[in-house]
Design a protein around this motif. Structure first.
Motif, short mmCIF file in Angstrom:
data_model
loop_
_atom_site.label_atom_id
_atom_site.label_comp_id
_atom_site.label_asym_id
_atom_site.label_seq_id
_atom_site.Cartn_x
_atom_site.Cartn_y
_atom_site.Cartn_z
N SER A 103 -8.76 4.14 20.11
CA SER A 103 -9.98 4.74 20.06
C SER A 103 -10.30 5.10 21.43
CB SER A 103 -11.31 3.61 19.63
OG SER A 103 -11.20 2.62 20.77
N ALA A 133 -18.98 9.87 24.77
CA ALA A 133 -18.28 10.27 23.88
C ALA A 133 -17.35 8.90 23.46
CB ALA A 133 -17.23 11.26 24.35
N HIS A 134 -17.51 8.50 22.26
CA HIS A 134 -16.86 7.44 21.71
C HIS A 134 -16.27 7.54 20.16
CE1 HIS A 134 -19.15 5.14 25.00
NE2 HIS A 134 -20.25 5.92 24.39
N SER A 135 -15.08 7.38 19.89
CA SER A 135 -14.48 7.74 18.69
C SER A 135 -13.36 7.09 18.39
CB SER A 135 -14.26 9.11 18.61
OG SER A 135 -13.56 9.38 17.48
N ILE A 144 -17.66 15.73 19.25
CA ILE A 144 -17.11 14.39 19.99
C ILE A 144 -17.00 15.07 21.51
CG2 ILE A 144 -14.85 14.63 19.49
CD1 ILE A 144 -16.97 11.26 20.28
N ASP A 162 -12.98 6.49 24.69
CA ASP A 162 -14.16 5.97 25.40
C ASP A 162 -14.34 6.84 26.56
OD1 ASP A 162 -17.03 4.88 25.80
OD2 ASP A 162 -16.04 3.28 27.01
N THR A 164 -10.41 20.78 24.12
CA THR A 164 -11.66 21.18 22.86
C THR A 164 -11.52 22.55 23.11
OG1 THR A 164 -13.95 20.67 22.08
CG2 THR A 164 -13.51 20.96 24.38
N GLY A 211 -10.31 17.23 20.28
CA GLY A 211 -11.65 17.02 19.37
C GLY A 211 -12.44 18.16 19.52
N LEU A 243 -17.45 14.71 14.85
CA LEU A 243 -17.32 13.73 15.87
C LEU A 243 -16.34 12.76 16.09
CD1 LEU A 243 -21.01 12.45 15.60
CD2 LEU A 243 -20.15 13.83 17.19
N GLN A 244 -15.18 13.17 15.19
CA GLN A 244 -13.95 12.47 14.93
C GLN A 244 -12.88 12.92 16.01
OE1 GLN A 244 -12.74 9.66 12.92
NE2 GLN A 244 -11.53 9.90 14.70
N ALA A 245 -12.42 12.28 16.98
CA ALA A 245 -11.28 12.77 17.71
C ALA A 245 -9.79 12.50 17.34
CB ALA A 245 -11.34 12.09 19.07
#
Length: 217
Positions: free
Chosen positions: A73, A81-83, A136, A75, A192, A126, A105-107
């Motif tokens: 994951s 941004a948290h994924s 994200i 952070d 991105t 992301g 919202l998925q990285a």
């Protein structure tokens, strides 16, 4: 003749005595004055003095490289941004995969790069937006040097990276940016889309690339 000769000797004798007295006076004056002449003599050059070097501020070394371990994951507190992280490979045209646009919202992490914490540039991608909502990495361009990014790894460790720079790069120049180039230590790239949205191409014309280095593990 005799008178002239005697007078000449007497004059010479007087002159000699006067000169002798004058010389004695000069010697006496020099002796009393310590033998120094006019105050124009330069003092001997000073001997070099050893000076202790100025204390240097301790530099923050990059964190030691970690062994290979899949990331779990990401952070980024500053931009909220948290994924979790899904693995990404290559598309048939050899471009890097991105997470599904339907789940913005998925990285994801690029599996052909080093894992985060290993020596080299780990890569996380992301979306800036997608499916009519923010992605994200919608606020990724707000990051600045000194901000922190944490990536939890499958082996239970957390790799903490510090941002060193943020670039907005035209996609046509992306290859020249050297995003995937080898590095001497453990680094991270966050990628991105950014810039103007080209409606005809249904895509953004630029990429936002965040560069960071490992500072804690």
């Amino acid at each position: 003749m005799s008178t002239k000769t005697t007078g000449g000797r007497r004059g010479f004798l007087i002159a000699f005595i006067v000169a002798l007295v004058a010389a004695l006076v000069v010697v006496l004056v020099l002796t009393l004055d310590g033998g120094s002449g006019p105050d124009t003599a330069q003092p001997p050059p000073a001997q070099p003095v050893a000076v202790a070097p100025e204390p240097q501020a301790a530099s923050q070394d990059a964190g030691a490289a970690l062994p290979e371990s899949e990331p779990v994951s990401i952070d980024i507190p500053k931009i909220g941004a948290h994924s979790t992280l899904v693995p990404l490979g290559l598309n048939p045209d050899n471009t890097v995969e991105v997470p599904p646009v339907t789940t913005p919202l998925q990285a994801g992490w690029y599996t052909y790069a080093p894992t985060p914490g290993e020596t080299g540039p780990a890569v996380v991608l992301g979306h800036v937006d997608g499916n009519h909502q923010k992605g994200i990495f919608f606020r990724l361009k707000e990051l600045a040097a000194g901000d922190r990014v944490s990536i939890a790894r499958k082996d239970g460790t957390t790799a903490v990276f510090e941002v060193t720079k943020v670039h907005q790069v035209p996609k046509k120049d992306f290859e020249r940016e050297g995003v995937y180039d080898d590095t001497a230590g453990p680094e991270l790239r966050l990628i991105t889309c950014g810039g103007v949205f080209d409606r005809s191409a249904h895509n953004y014309v630029d990429n936002i690339v965040v560069y960071a280095r490992l500072v804690q593990a």
